[in-house]
Design a protein around this motif. Structure first.
Motif, PDB file in Angstrom:
ATOM      1  N   UNK A   1     -33.411  48.219 -57.953  1.00  9.06           N
ATOM      2  CA  UNK A   1     -33.976  48.363 -59.294  1.00  9.06           C
ATOM      3  C   UNK A   1     -34.964  49.514 -59.324  1.00  9.06           C
ATOM      4  N   UNK A   2     -35.761  49.638 -58.254  1.00  9.48           N
ATOM      5  CA  UNK A   2     -36.710  50.754 -58.195  1.00  9.48           C
ATOM      6  C   UNK A   2     -36.000  52.100 -58.168  1.00  9.48           C
ATOM      7  N   UNK A   3     -34.858  52.149 -57.474  1.00 12.44           N
ATOM      8  CA  UNK A   3     -34.078  53.401 -57.442  1.00 12.44           C
ATOM      9  C   UNK A   3     -33.584  53.748 -58.839  1.00 12.44           C
ATOM     10  N   UNK A   4     -33.092  52.736 -59.570  1.00 11.03           N
ATOM     11  CA  UNK A   4     -32.629  52.991 -60.935  1.00 11.03           C
ATOM     12  C   UNK A   4     -33.793  53.415 -61.827  1.00 11.03           C
ATOM     13  N   UNK A   5     -34.975  52.836 -61.589  1.00  5.93           N
ATOM     14  CA  UNK A   5     -36.143  53.216 -62.378  1.00  5.93           C
ATOM     15  C   UNK A   5     -36.565  54.658 -62.110  1.00  5.93           C
ATOM     16  N   UNK A   6     -36.361  55.120 -60.874  1.00  9.43           N
ATOM     17  CA  UNK A   6     -36.653  56.523 -60.567  1.00  9.43           C
ATOM     18  C   UNK A   6     -35.739  57.441 -61.374  1.00  9.43           C
ATOM     19  N   UNK A   7     -34.456  57.064 -61.477  1.00  7.45           N
ATOM     20  CA  UNK A   7     -33.505  57.855 -62.265  1.00  7.45           C
ATOM     21  C   UNK A   7     -33.893  57.836 -63.741  1.00  7.45           C
ATOM     22  N   UNK A   8     -34.253  56.644 -64.236  1.00  6.90           N
ATOM     23  CA  UNK A   8     -34.678  56.519 -65.632  1.00  6.90           C
ATOM     24  C   UNK A   8     -35.925  57.364 -65.881  1.00  6.90           C
ATOM     25  N   UNK A   9     -36.887  57.283 -64.950  1.00  4.15           N
ATOM     26  CA  UNK A   9     -38.132  58.043 -65.110  1.00  4.15           C
ATOM     27  C   UNK A   9     -37.862  59.547 -65.110  1.00  4.15           C
ATOM     28  N   UNK A  10     -36.917  59.993 -64.288  1.00  6.06           N
ATOM     29  CA  UNK A  10     -36.591  61.426 -64.253  1.00  6.06           C
ATOM     30  C   UNK A  10     -36.035  61.885 -65.592  1.00  6.06           C
ATOM     31  N   UNK A 124     -32.753  32.756 -64.495  1.00  9.33           N
ATOM     32  CA  UNK A 124     -32.848  33.107 -63.078  1.00  9.33           C
ATOM     33  C   UNK A 124     -33.729  32.117 -62.326  1.00  9.33           C
ATOM     34  N   UNK A 125     -34.863  31.764 -62.959  1.00  5.19           N
ATOM     35  CA  UNK A 125     -35.758  30.803 -62.335  1.00  5.19           C
ATOM     36  C   UNK A 125     -35.091  29.462 -62.120  1.00  5.19           C
ATOM     37  N   UNK A 126     -34.285  29.042 -63.091  1.00  2.42           N
ATOM     38  CA  UNK A 126     -33.573  27.767 -62.974  1.00  2.42           C
ATOM     39  C   UNK A 126     -32.568  27.798 -61.825  1.00  2.42           C
ATOM     40  N   UNK A 127     -31.817  28.872 -61.733  1.00  6.59           N
ATOM     41  CA  UNK A 127     -30.802  28.974 -60.683  1.00  6.59           C
ATOM     42  C   UNK A 127     -31.455  29.095 -59.300  1.00  6.59           C
ATOM     43  N   UNK A 136     -27.441  35.520 -58.481  1.00  6.20           N
ATOM     44  CA  UNK A 136     -28.374  36.098 -59.457  1.00  6.20           C
ATOM     45  C   UNK A 136     -28.811  37.508 -59.090  1.00  6.20           C
ATOM     46  N   UNK A 137     -28.977  37.757 -57.790  1.00  4.76           N
ATOM     47  CA  UNK A 137     -29.370  39.090 -57.346  1.00  4.76           C
ATOM     48  C   UNK A 137     -28.292  40.116 -57.675  1.00  4.76           C
ATOM     49  N   UNK A 138     -27.045  39.769 -57.371  1.00  2.36           N
ATOM     50  CA  UNK A 138     -25.923  40.695 -57.638  1.00  2.36           C
ATOM     51  C   UNK A 138     -25.789  40.947 -59.135  1.00  2.36           C
ATOM     52  N   UNK A 139     -25.881  39.886 -59.935  1.00  2.00           N
ATOM     53  CA  UNK A 139     -25.774  40.029 -61.389  1.00  2.00           C
ATOM     54  C   UNK A 139     -26.889  40.923 -61.925  1.00  2.00           C
ATOM     55  N   UNK A 140     -28.105  40.708 -61.437  1.00  6.52           N
ATOM     56  CA  UNK A 140     -29.237  41.514 -61.883  1.00  6.52           C
ATOM     57  C   UNK A 140     -29.076  42.973 -61.477  1.00  6.52           C
ATOM     58  N   UNK A 173     -30.295  44.482 -70.401  1.00  6.30           N
ATOM     59  CA  UNK A 173     -30.640  43.061 -70.542  1.00  6.30           C
ATOM     60  C   UNK A 173     -29.456  42.269 -71.081  1.00  6.30           C
ATOM     61  N   UNK A 174     -28.748  42.847 -72.039  1.00  4.01           N
ATOM     62  CA  UNK A 174     -27.582  42.163 -72.618  1.00  4.01           C
ATOM     63  C   UNK A 174     -26.487  41.969 -71.573  1.00  4.01           C
ATOM     64  N   UNK A 175     -26.227  43.030 -70.799  1.00  6.55           N
ATOM     65  CA  UNK A 175     -25.202  42.934 -69.754  1.00  6.55           C
ATOM     66  C   UNK A 175     -25.577  41.858 -68.741  1.00  6.55           C
ATOM     67  N   UNK A 176     -26.839  41.863 -68.326  1.00 13.09           N
ATOM     68  CA  UNK A 176     -27.318  40.862 -67.370  1.00 13.09           C
ATOM     69  C   UNK A 176     -27.231  39.464 -67.956  1.00 13.09           C
ATOM     70  N   UNK A 177     -27.552  39.344 -69.235  1.00  9.24           N
ATOM     71  CA  UNK A 177     -27.544  38.040 -69.893  1.00  9.24           C
ATOM     72  C   UNK A 177     -26.143  37.430 -69.901  1.00  9.24           C
ATOM     73  N   UNK A 178     -25.147  38.238 -70.178  1.00  9.04           N
ATOM     74  CA  UNK A 178     -23.767  37.748 -70.179  1.00  9.04           C
ATOM     75  C   UNK A 178     -23.406  37.223 -68.791  1.00  9.04           C
ATOM     76  N   UNK A 179     -23.769  37.991 -67.760  1.00  7.39           N
ATOM     77  CA  UNK A 179     -23.438  37.596 -66.399  1.00  7.39           C
ATOM     78  C   UNK A 179     -24.167  36.345 -65.944  1.00  7.39           C
ATOM     79  N   UNK A 180     -25.464  36.275 -66.202  1.00 11.52           N
ATOM     80  CA  UNK A 180     -26.246  35.132 -65.723  1.00 11.52           C
ATOM     81  C   UNK A 180     -25.918  33.871 -66.512  1.00 11.52           C
ATOM     82  N   UNK A 181     -25.595  34.022 -67.803  1.00  9.79           N
ATOM     83  CA  UNK A 181     -25.179  32.868 -68.590  1.00  9.79           C
ATOM     84  C   UNK A 181     -23.860  32.307 -68.073  1.00  9.79           C
ATOM     85  N   UNK A 182     -22.920  33.200 -67.790  1.00 15.00           N
ATOM     86  CA  UNK A 182     -21.621  32.766 -67.261  1.00 15.00           C
ATOM     87  C   UNK A 182     -21.820  32.023 -65.947  1.00 15.00           C
TER      88      UNK A 182
END
Length: 207
Positions: A1-10, A124-127, A136-140, A173-182
């Protein structure tokens, strides 16, 4: 996630110092909202874990639903306040108007769907309370990293604007939500049994 945030920040950095300052300002403000949601998620992990350990799946489910409701209420109130009074709130942290402009812009583009993010944290907390952390880690990772960065690269080809970067967060968030809900509703994540099947069995036993 930090790596993706570096790309976003750039990507944000490409729009200049004012945009960078606005992004820093945004995350300072968003941090207060995230702290509340994170506290709820951690509390649920402990609460649900104790009840799952006691094989009281009904109570674990009720705890999850209560946390979802609290998260929704807190998020809606905070988001309305932050979006309506974005500029005055930003000026609490800085008097630099360009930074205020970008900070307020990011608040208004990124926060309206923050309720989805808050629900993701609760689920995520529930799972995680059951000790199952890999799925949950892979989905996130797929949603928050691949989805977010992919959205930026694809959407930037059609609309080169900083708002594309802001919108990448709600999209992820939407993509993650679909995965974690499933996974929550169909995954076998409690002692080899489907969670809702266990809940239905206990509800039937209790009449």
């Amino acid at each position: 996630i930090n790596i993706s945030n570096v790309i976003v920040q750039s990507r944000i950095n490409a729009f200049g110092m004012e945009a960078m300052a606005g992004c820093t300002l945004f995350f300072k403000i968003e941090g207060y909202l995230y702290a509340m949601i994170s506290a709820l998620s951690l509390a649920l992990t402990s609460f649900a874990g104790q009840n799952i350990g006691a094989a009281d799946y009904v109570r674990a489910k009720k705890g999850k639903q209560i946390c979802m409701n609290i998260a929704a209420a807190v998020t809606v109130v905070m988001v309305v306040v932050l979006c309506v009074w974005a500029e005055p709130i930003c000026r609490i942290f800085t008097k630099e108007e360009p930074a205020v402009f970008y900070g307020a812009l990011q608040l208004r583009y990124q926060l309206p769907l923050y309720i989805i993010f808050s629900w993701n944290e609760i689920i995520n907390g529930a799972v995680l309370s059951s000790g199952h952390s890999v799925a949950p880690m892979v989905i996130s990772l797929l949603g928050m990293c691949v989805g977010r960065v992919g959205f930026i690269f694809v959407a930037s080809e059609f609309w080169y604007d900083i708002r594309v970067v802001y919108l990448a967060f709600p999209f992820s968030w939407l993509v993650t939500h679909v995965g974690i809900q499933f996974y929550y509703y169909s995954g076998q994540w409690i002692q080899g049994k489907r969670f809702l099947e266990a809940v239905r069995e206990q509800e039937a036993e209790r009449g």
